[in-house]
Design a protein around this motif. Structure first.
Motif, PDB file in Angstrom:
ATOM      1  N   GLY A   9      20.224  40.046  45.401  1.00 43.97           N
ATOM      2  CA  GLY A   9      21.076  40.435  44.455  1.00 43.97           C
ATOM      3  C   GLY A   9      22.695  40.671  45.032  1.00 43.97           C
ATOM      4  N   LEU A  10      22.535  41.375  46.347  1.00 48.65           N
ATOM      5  CA  LEU A  10      23.793  41.573  46.894  1.00 48.65           C
ATOM      6  C   LEU A  10      24.693  40.180  47.187  1.00 48.65           C
ATOM      7  N   GLU A  57      19.660  33.641  53.695  1.00 51.24           N
ATOM      8  CA  GLU A  57      19.833  34.335  54.967  1.00 51.24           C
ATOM      9  C   GLU A  57      19.719  35.720  54.941  1.00 51.24           C
ATOM     10  N   GLU A  58      20.333  36.449  53.727  1.00 54.10           N
ATOM     11  CA  GLU A  58      19.977  37.763  53.433  1.00 54.10           C
ATOM     12  C   GLU A  58      18.555  38.179  53.608  1.00 54.10           C
ATOM     13  N   VAL A  59      17.810  37.433  52.746  1.00 50.80           N
ATOM     14  CA  VAL A  59      16.367  37.758  52.607  1.00 50.80           C
ATOM     15  C   VAL A  59      15.689  37.694  54.194  1.00 50.80           C
ATOM     16  N   ILE A  60      16.113  36.795  54.749  1.00 52.60           N
ATOM     17  CA  ILE A  60      15.476  36.685  56.175  1.00 52.60           C
ATOM     18  C   ILE A  60      15.909  37.690  56.945  1.00 52.60           C
ATOM     19  N   ASP A  61      17.160  38.204  56.853  1.00 49.32           N
ATOM     20  CA  ASP A  61      17.709  39.339  57.516  1.00 49.32           C
ATOM     21  C   ASP A  61      16.869  40.648  57.118  1.00 49.32           C
ATOM     22  N   THR A  62      16.681  40.869  55.986  1.00 50.01           N
ATOM     23  CA  THR A  62      15.759  41.767  55.486  1.00 50.01           C
ATOM     24  C   THR A  62      14.527  41.900  56.141  1.00 50.01           C
ATOM     25  N   LEU A  92      11.367  46.763  54.090  1.00 47.42           N
ATOM     26  CA  LEU A  92      11.170  45.900  53.319  1.00 47.42           C
ATOM     27  C   LEU A  92      11.437  46.563  51.421  1.00 47.42           C
ATOM     28  N   THR A  93      10.802  47.813  51.672  1.00 45.67           N
ATOM     29  CA  THR A  93      11.063  48.335  50.311  1.00 45.67           C
ATOM     30  C   THR A  93      12.395  49.161  50.115  1.00 45.67           C
ATOM     31  N   THR A  94      12.486  50.070  49.085  1.00 47.89           N
ATOM     32  CA  THR A  94      13.832  50.595  48.777  1.00 47.89           C
ATOM     33  C   THR A  94      14.357  51.242  49.873  1.00 47.89           C
ATOM     34  N   GLY A  95      15.795  50.702  50.449  1.00 47.80           N
ATOM     35  CA  GLY A  95      16.322  51.151  51.549  1.00 47.80           C
ATOM     36  C   GLY A  95      17.871  50.900  51.513  1.00 47.80           C
ATOM     37  N   PRO A  96      18.397  50.530  52.581  1.00 45.59           N
ATOM     38  CA  PRO A  96      19.971  50.232  52.958  1.00 45.59           C
ATOM     39  C   PRO A  96      20.447  49.398  51.885  1.00 45.59           C
ATOM     40  N   LYS A  97      19.622  48.036  51.868  1.00 47.54           N
ATOM     41  CA  LYS A  97      20.310  46.833  51.002  1.00 47.54           C
ATOM     42  C   LYS A  97      20.264  47.160  49.275  1.00 47.54           C
TER      43      LYS A  97
END
Ligand SMILES: *Cc1c(COP(=O)(O)O)cnc(C)c1O
Length: 390
Positions: free
Chosen positions: A247-248, A19-24, A30-35
């Motif tokens: 990872g989260l 779910e977290e990947v889909i949310d991303t 997609l790349t280095t950011g809030p997550k």
């Protein structure tokens, strides 16, 4: 015997990670950011680290550590022969010379006394690997590093969740490198984390993204949004938000995964501990073991088969295994370059010949664990050397 093959270290991925990947993917970032930022913050809290930098592998974290500390040509770096090649390849990458110090017979971690003996005027750093997830003797190694003015870099690829004298691995101010490779205790598919103090991490962060510095420019420009400066020829080592998303969620289930690992290890220990043909792994009283690997050793004098035949026999019973590791000095590149012979590091070499890593993953069911125990017990039973009858 089991019907299906039991893989050696399958990852434990649940709906939360998916779910977290889909949310991303839906977020557009997609790349280095809030997550990625959130994952670094959560990891810092979990390990009680002074700070953390997300990277795309533990190998990148190790390489960045050496470059950030200014280690290069003419320098020597002391490390263990019983590690994955990445721990030593990075020393070659910066043009320094790897110097190996043999391991302790019980933990198979680098032996502090052997480190001390390997120090020369050219020694600049020690890369200590927490083998299998059992912390090295940090007090002794820190003391050596201090007395000889050496940097200490920890290869904690196996050691997320481990602690030394109640201090989590990663909580120190020195560079510590974690791996989130697919087989590791916490995975992002590929990925890594570098922990350390702020000044070190600032330099590592800059080097991890092309050597790009925004601060250098903002001092001279008013808006400065588009401007950047290349302060050093850096690397492309950043983590993506897709990786950080996994990872989260892995970090959220991490304690549960570790507790399942400990249950499995307890079952292995009680099944094998009293067999004279087997040597079970140790855990010193002053550490928390991360149990990345369960490395069983055979006592060859008790068996009619050698390690390789043992592995074949276990694999034939549909159980996956591995060996950690083929010692560094036995690989052709290193053997040729430094004229190392297998016996030069006798503890690593001798134990390599006796070891097999059994399946260990939070994903394993009780039946999986029972199948492994049955396979090992069966193979040992039919291969036991009987006392000669006069
Ligand atoms: C897995 C591993 C690495 C490399 O980790 P990556 O994230 O794959 O780069 C380094 N050191 C040790 C001891 C490892 O087991």
């Amino acid at each position: 015997m089991r019907e299906t093959f039991l893989p050696f270290a399958p990852p434990m991925i649940g709906e939360e990670e998916i779910e977290e990947v889909i949310d991303t993917l839906r977020s557009g970032w997609l790349t280095t950011g809030p997550k990625t930022r959130q994952f670094a913050a959560d990891f810092t809290a979990y390990t009680q680290a002074p700070g953390a930098l997300t990277v795309n592998s533990c190998t990148a974290a190790l390489h960045l550590s050496l470059v950030s500390l200014g280690i290069g040509a003419g320098d020597e770096v002391i490390t263990t022969p019983l590690t994955f090649a990445a721990s030593v390849n990075v020393i070659e990458h910066v043009g320094a010379r790897p110097v190996l110090a043999d391991v302790e017979p019980d933990t198979l971690n680098i032996d502090p006394q052997k480190i001390e003996q390997a120090i020369t005027p050219a020694t600049k750093a020690i890369i200590a690997v927490h083998y299998a997830g059992h912390p090295v003797q940090l007090d002794a190694i820190r003391d050596i590093a201090e007395r000889h003015n050496l940097h200490l870099i920890e290869d904690a690829a196996h050691a997320i969740g481990a602690a030394y004298k109640n201090q989590p691995i990663g909580s120190g101010s020195n560079p510590t490198c974690f791996s989130f490779y697919a087989t590791k205790n916490l995975t992002t598919g590929e990925g890594g984390m570098l922990t350390g103090d702020d000044e070190f991490l600032d330099r590592a962060r800059m080097l991890s993204l092309h050597g790009m510095s925004r601060e250098a420019w903002s001092r001279y420009s008013a808006g400065g949004k588009w401007a950047y400066d290349i302060a050093a020829p850096g690397f492309k080592y950043n983590m993506t938000d897709i990786q950080a998303a996994i990872g989260l969620q892995q970090l959220r289930r991490f304690e549960a995964m570790q507790s399942r690992r400990r249950e499995i290890v307890a079952q292995y220990q009680s099944a094998f501990a009293n067999d004279p043909a087997l040597q079970t792994p140790v855990c010193h009283e002053d550490v928390t073991h991360a149990w990345h690997l369960y490395v069983l050793r055979i006592n060859e004098s008790e068996l009619t088969i050698e390690r390789n035949q043992l592995i074949e026999a276990i694999n034939a019973r549909n159980i996956g295994t591995s060996v950690h590791f083929i010692p560094i000095h036995m690989h052709s590149y290193y053997a040729n370059r430094y004229s190392w012979k297998p016996e030069d590091f006798p503890v690593a070499f001798g134990n390599f010949n006796r070891m097999v890593s059994l399946p260990l993953s939070a994903k394993m069911s009780d039946q999986d664990v029972a199948d492994v125990i049955e396979a090992v017990t069966d193979v040992v039973a039919v291969s036991r050397r009987r006392a000669m009858v006069a």
